[in-house]
Every structure is written in structure tokens, then in C-alpha cells.
Design a protein around this motif. Structure first.
Motif, PDB file in Angstrom:
ATOM      1  N   GLN A 118      17.129 -62.371  35.945  1.00 16.27           N
ATOM      2  CA  GLN A 118      17.452 -61.424  37.139  1.00 16.27           C
ATOM      3  C   GLN A 118      15.924 -60.528  37.437  1.00 16.27           C
ATOM      4  OE1 GLN A 118      20.589 -57.991  37.337  1.00 16.27           O
ATOM      5  NE2 GLN A 118      21.539 -59.982  37.221  1.00 16.27           N
ATOM      6  N   ILE A 119      15.444 -60.160  36.339  1.00 16.91           N
ATOM      7  CA  ILE A 119      14.095 -59.472  36.623  1.00 16.91           C
ATOM      8  C   ILE A 119      13.215 -60.325  37.579  1.00 16.91           C
ATOM      9  CG2 ILE A 119      12.115 -58.622  35.491  1.00 16.91           C
ATOM     10  CD1 ILE A 119      14.047 -57.709  33.006  1.00 16.91           C
ATOM     11  N   GLU A 120      13.022 -61.770  37.129  1.00 23.95           N
ATOM     12  CA  GLU A 120      11.945 -62.609  37.746  1.00 23.95           C
ATOM     13  C   GLU A 120      12.474 -62.720  39.126  1.00 23.95           C
ATOM     14  OE1 GLU A 120      11.582 -66.673  35.838  1.00 23.95           O
ATOM     15  OE2 GLU A 120      11.844 -65.622  34.114  1.00 23.95           O
ATOM     16  N   LYS A 151      13.878 -60.712  41.050  1.00 24.73           N
ATOM     17  CA  LYS A 151      13.627 -59.265  42.116  1.00 24.73           C
ATOM     18  C   LYS A 151      12.135 -59.454  41.846  1.00 24.73           C
ATOM     19  CE  LYS A 151      18.096 -57.224  41.317  1.00 24.73           C
ATOM     20  NZ  LYS A 151      19.020 -56.143  40.609  1.00 24.73           N
ATOM     21  N   GLY A 152      11.241 -59.703  40.874  1.00 23.53           N
ATOM     22  CA  GLY A 152      10.030 -59.538  41.068  1.00 23.53           C
ATOM     23  C   GLY A 152       9.668 -58.091  40.123  1.00 23.53           C
ATOM     24  N   ASP A 153      10.503 -57.728  39.494  1.00 24.78           N
ATOM     25  CA  ASP A 153      10.805 -56.333  38.894  1.00 24.78           C
ATOM     26  C   ASP A 153       9.863 -56.281  37.862  1.00 24.78           C
ATOM     27  OD1 ASP A 153      11.023 -53.887  38.056  1.00 24.78           O
ATOM     28  OD2 ASP A 153      13.308 -53.899  38.051  1.00 24.78           O
ATOM     29  N   ILE A 154       8.408 -55.819  37.902  1.00 25.48           N
ATOM     30  CA  ILE A 154       7.316 -55.737  36.922  1.00 25.48           C
ATOM     31  C   ILE A 154       7.597 -54.929  35.835  1.00 25.48           C
ATOM     32  CG2 ILE A 154       5.745 -57.306  38.395  1.00 25.48           C
ATOM     33  CD1 ILE A 154       4.240 -54.724  38.652  1.00 25.48           C
ATOM     34  N   GLU A 155       7.887 -53.904  36.345  1.00 26.74           N
ATOM     35  CA  GLU A 155       8.250 -52.627  35.337  1.00 26.74           C
ATOM     36  C   GLU A 155       9.490 -52.893  34.414  1.00 26.74           C
ATOM     37  OE1 GLU A 155       9.243 -47.704  35.505  1.00 26.74           O
ATOM     38  OE2 GLU A 155       8.842 -49.001  37.591  1.00 26.74           O
ATOM     39  N   ALA A 156      10.614 -53.473  34.934  1.00 23.88           N
ATOM     40  CA  ALA A 156      11.559 -53.932  34.085  1.00 23.88           C
ATOM     41  C   ALA A 156      11.126 -54.967  33.009  1.00 23.88           C
ATOM     42  CB  ALA A 156      12.683 -54.188  34.897  1.00 23.88           C
ATOM     43  N   ALA A 157      10.366 -55.917  33.416  1.00 23.43           N
ATOM     44  CA  ALA A 157       9.799 -56.979  32.608  1.00 23.43           C
ATOM     45  C   ALA A 157       8.938 -56.507  31.573  1.00 23.43           C
ATOM     46  CB  ALA A 157       8.902 -57.857  33.613  1.00 23.43           C
ATOM     47  N   GLU A 158       8.170 -55.550  31.932  1.00 22.02           N
ATOM     48  CA  GLU A 158       7.182 -54.814  30.965  1.00 22.02           C
ATOM     49  C   GLU A 158       8.181 -54.088  29.895  1.00 22.02           C
ATOM     50  OE1 GLU A 158       4.158 -55.625  30.246  1.00 22.02           O
ATOM     51  OE2 GLU A 158       3.114 -56.236  32.073  1.00 22.02           O
ATOM     52  N   LYS A 159       8.976 -53.400  30.424  1.00 22.94           N
ATOM     53  CA  LYS A 159       9.832 -52.487  29.549  1.00 22.94           C
ATOM     54  C   LYS A 159      10.592 -53.264  28.401  1.00 22.94           C
ATOM     55  CE  LYS A 159      10.813 -48.353  32.273  1.00 22.94           C
ATOM     56  NZ  LYS A 159      11.683 -47.791  33.110  1.00 22.94           N
TER      57      LYS A 159
END
Length: 444
Positions: free
Chosen positions: A364-366, A368-376
Motif C-alpha cells: 500500500q505504501i508503494e 501511494k509513493g509514500d516515502i515517509e511511511a516507507a522509511e518509518k
């Protein structure tokens, strides 16, 4: 004096067999200091079993080594073998079985049953038939052997094998118990042979009693799996007539069964009864209600129920928070997913990684391209001791979706002792064309 010592001896042993606590271990150690109590090998075996449970395997091994040679008979060897099995020490368990064979101690099915239980728990199913052949070289199977054998058939989903085992059991005049018919019933029901399944449950119920109380919980579960609400309710009424109080396990079985029928109103009523009657505050019981709410998209109801159980003194467990992770994931609420995952991981000393959960969150993170969530999430998994090449690839795919470049990925992977694969290199080449993503400098 001798008679009094004998009574004290028998009483102490009975108590110690029922309760593996430090107090019982003290009783055993006291018995060893009483000259009027003549300890038998079986007494040493009970003591060894308690040492293993209370103080751990190394202490049990030391206890065995220090025992007088005359006490190192079949019963104490079986106790140490059982300790090895309980601690998953296959190497030591197999070595002990070999020593017992050399000493001529393999005169009953017990040590072989221990070994089959070990192989079943470790997933080495192919070892079970081999162990049964080995058992027959020395002795004959007992009831426990046959029940383990039927469990093996259940794992293999083989009705034919189960019926063959049951026929052998009858040929050798081994009297079946409720567990035998529970296993047969489960095998038949899972295979869609509901008539045979019901026949097995009838035989099983004949053997359920105050003494064999666990049979009732199994009956509840199996009738629920048959979608037989009538017999589910009948068995529960019978339990109410037979027992004054119910255990958490019994309440959980009934709650799980009711939610399976979708009868949440009745399940809530049963939960209120448990809440009033039980003082354990075991989170597994409310988790059955939470699981129903979350599975059916009733997140507000789940949140309210969580507040209620916390006020009542229930401490949410890893499983409680994981349920909410899945629920919020379905709603696309990534902030709540990460919040609940953090709480879930904080409940554990060591996380047994759930790759399915990690993949679902990162997917789901991918998207949306949510890099902040990916890093967290990467930081959370790192702190939990779970970082893989695929996790890094998910982070990189997220950066690629956002058309941003992460920083020092190779250094971070080196620090995490994770190697790159072809996809990692390809993603690094792709993302190197994009502007720098500022989040990676904050999360690394």
C-alpha cells in the motif's frame, strides 16, 4: 512413622505432578533431605521435570548428571528426553533416544511418542512414519501413539490414512478416547465427509465428562465448523448443567463459534458474562469480538470496544494491535497502521516476523509513493530485527513511484547486513535520475 512418611511421600508427589511451580520444586528438594522417604526413580523423574520447567534445560541436565547411577533408569531418561523435546533440542533428543536403546530402556511407547511430538512441532512430518516403524521394533503403540499418528494424518489431509490407522487401533484392541474421535471428526469435516464427521462427534460426546472436560471445547469448535447451530447450543447447555464455572478457553471457543455464525449480539452477551465472571483479563477473549468487528469493517465499533476493555483492565496484546493494523490497512489509514504496528511490536521482547503483514503494508505504501511511511516502517522493522533485501526493494520501489532518489542506501544495507540483488541495483539506477527525497536523510 514409616506409614506417615509413605503418606507424605505420595501426597507430595501427587501435588508436584499437578503443578510445575517453584514451590513444588522446593517440596521435591525437601523430600530429598528426609531420610525416612525412600525415593524411587519415578520420584527423581518428577523432580527432573520440575527442574527443567522452573530453572531451565541446563539445570535439568546438571540434575541428571548428579543423580546416583541407580536413579538413571527409564523414567528419568524419559523425563530428560521430554525436556529436550519441550525445548526443541532435536540433536540432544535423538542422542538420548540412542542411549536409551543401548541401555535397553525402550520398552514402552513413551520415548517414541516424545520424538513424534518433536517432529510434528518442527514440521518434519516425514519423520513420523519412520519413528512408528522404529517403535514397532521395540514395543507396541499405545493410545497416545495412535492419537499422534491421527494428528499426522490430519496434517497430511489423508482420510484414507486416518481410517487405516483407526482400523489398526481396533485390531490391536487399543481403546480410543475422546481425542481419537475429535481428530477423526476434524479429518472427515475438513474433507467434506459430514455424515462420517457427525458420527465421530457422537462417539466423542459419549466420552466427554467432568474428568474429560476439554472434550466439550473441541465439540463446540467442530459443531461450529459443521455450521450446526442446534448442536452448538445444545452442547453449551449441557456444559451449563455440568459445570458451575467456565474457563477462558471454553468462553473463547463459544465466542469464536458464535462469531463464525455471525451472531455478534449473542457473542457480545457471552462476552459480558465472561467479563463479570472471570478475573484473568486475558486479551485473547475480547480479541474474538474485535476480530469480528474489524473483519466486517466496523472500525468505529472496534475502537469503542478497545476503549471499553482497556477501562476494564485488559491489556492489549500484540495480537490485539495486529488486528487493528489489518483493519486500518483495509481503510487505507497508513498513519494508524504505523501507530498500531509500533504498539504491537512494543508488546514483544522478540518479534517472530510476519512476512505477509510486511508485504501487505509495503504494497500500500508503494502504491501511494509514500516515502515517509516507507522509511518509518523500515526503521520499525530494523528495531524489531527484521530487515531483508525485499524490504529495501519495497522502499526503493516507493521512491521510484514518487520519482525521488533515496540517499546512502548501499551504506544502510551494509550496516543492516543485507545484500543487494538484481532488482535492488536496477531500482538504484532508476531512482538515481530523480531529485533527492529529503525524508531519507531524516530516517537513516
Amino acid at each position: 512413622m514409616v506409614a506417615a512418611a509413605a503418606v507424605a511421600h505420595a501426597t507430595c508427589l501427587l501435588y508436584c505432578r499437578r503443578d510445575a511451580s517453584p514451590f513444588c520444586l522446593q517440596i521435591c528438594e525437601w523430600m530429598r533431605t528426609q531420610p525416612e522417604m525412600r525415593l524411587l526413580p519415578g520420584d527423581h523423574a518428577v523432580h527432573l521435570d520440575l527442574v527443567a520447567k522452573v530453572r531451565g534445560l541446563p539445570s535439568a541436565e546438571k540434575f541428571f548428571e548428579d543423580m546416583p547411577e541407580r536413579a538413571k533408569g527409564p523414567s528419568t531418561c524419559n523425563a530428560l528426553l521430554h525436556a529436550y523435546v519441550q525445548h526443541g533440542r532435536r540433536d540432544k533428543a535423538e542422542a538420548m533416544l540412542e542411549e536409551m536403546a543401548k541401555a535397553g530402556y525402550l520398552t514402552c511407547a513413551l520415548p517414541f511418542n516424545h520424538m513424534m511430538s518433536l517432529y510434528m512441532s518442527s514440521g518434519e512430518l516425514e519423520k513420523v512414519p519412520e519413528m512408528i516403524k522404529e517403535l514397532r521394533r521395540y514395543t507396541i503403540p499405545d493410545l497416545v501413539t495412535y492419537n499422534i499418528w491421527l494428528t499426522y494424518c490430519s496434517k497430511k489431509n489423508s482420510v484414507k490414512a486416518a481410517e487405516k490407522v483407526y482400523d489398526l487401533m481396533k485390531d490391536e484392541r487399543v481403546v480410543p478416547d475422546w481425542m481419537t474421535f475429535s481428530l477423526l471428526g476434524s479429518i472427515y469435516i475438513n474433507a467434506g465427509l459430514h455424515v462420517k464427521g457427525r458420527d465421530a462427534l457422537v462417539e466423542m460426546e459419549k466420552r466427554a465428562s467432568r474428568k474429560e472436560r476439554a472434550a466439550y471445547s473441541s465439540l463446540l469448535t467442530l459443531y461450529a465448523s459443521l455450521s450446526d447451530r442446534g448442536n452448538l447450543d445444545r452442547v453449551w447447555r449441557k456444559m451449563r448443567e455440568t459445570f458451575r464455572k467456565f474457563s477462558d478457553t471454553e468462553y473463547k471457543c463459544m465466542l469464536t463459534s458464535l462469531t463464525r455464525f455471525g451472531d455478534i449480539a449473542e457473542a457480545e452477551s457471552f462476552y459480558s458474562e465472561w467479563e463479570s465472571a472471570s478475573g484473568t483479563r486475558d486479551s485473547r477473549i475480547p480479541n474474538t469480538i474485535l476480530a469480528f468487528y474489524i473483519k466486517n469493517g466496523m472500525m468505529e465499533k472496534a475502537e469503542g470496544f478497545l476503549d471499553h476493555i482497556v477501562q476494564k483492565g485488559v491489556k492489549p496484546s500484540y495480537s490485539t494491535w495486529e488486528l487493528f493494523v489489518w483493519g486500518y490497512l483495509s481503510d487505507g489509514r497508513m498513519d494508524k497502521v504505523l501507530e498500531c504496528l509500533k504498539k504491537a511490536l512494543s508488546c514483544l521482547e522478540k518479534w517472530d516476523p510476519n512476512p505477509q503483514l510486511a508485504t501487505a503494508i509495503y504494497s500500500q505504501i508503494e502504491e501511494k509513493g509514500d516515502i515517509e511511511a516507507a522509511e518509518k516502517l523500515l526503521v520499525m522493522f530494523r528495531e524489531a530485527g527484521y530487515v531483508t533485501t525485499e524490504i529495501y526493494n519495497s522502499v526503493l520501489r516507493t521512491y521510484a513511484k514518487a520519482e525521488l532518489m533515496p540517499l546512502i542506501v548501499d551504506e544502510r544495507m551494509d550496516q543492516d547486513k543485507v545484500s543487494m540483488d538484481d532488482e535492488t541495483r536496477s531500482l538504484l539506477r532508476l531512482t538515481s535520475k530523480y531529485p533527492i527525497g529529503e525524508v531519507s536523510t531524516l530516517m537513516s
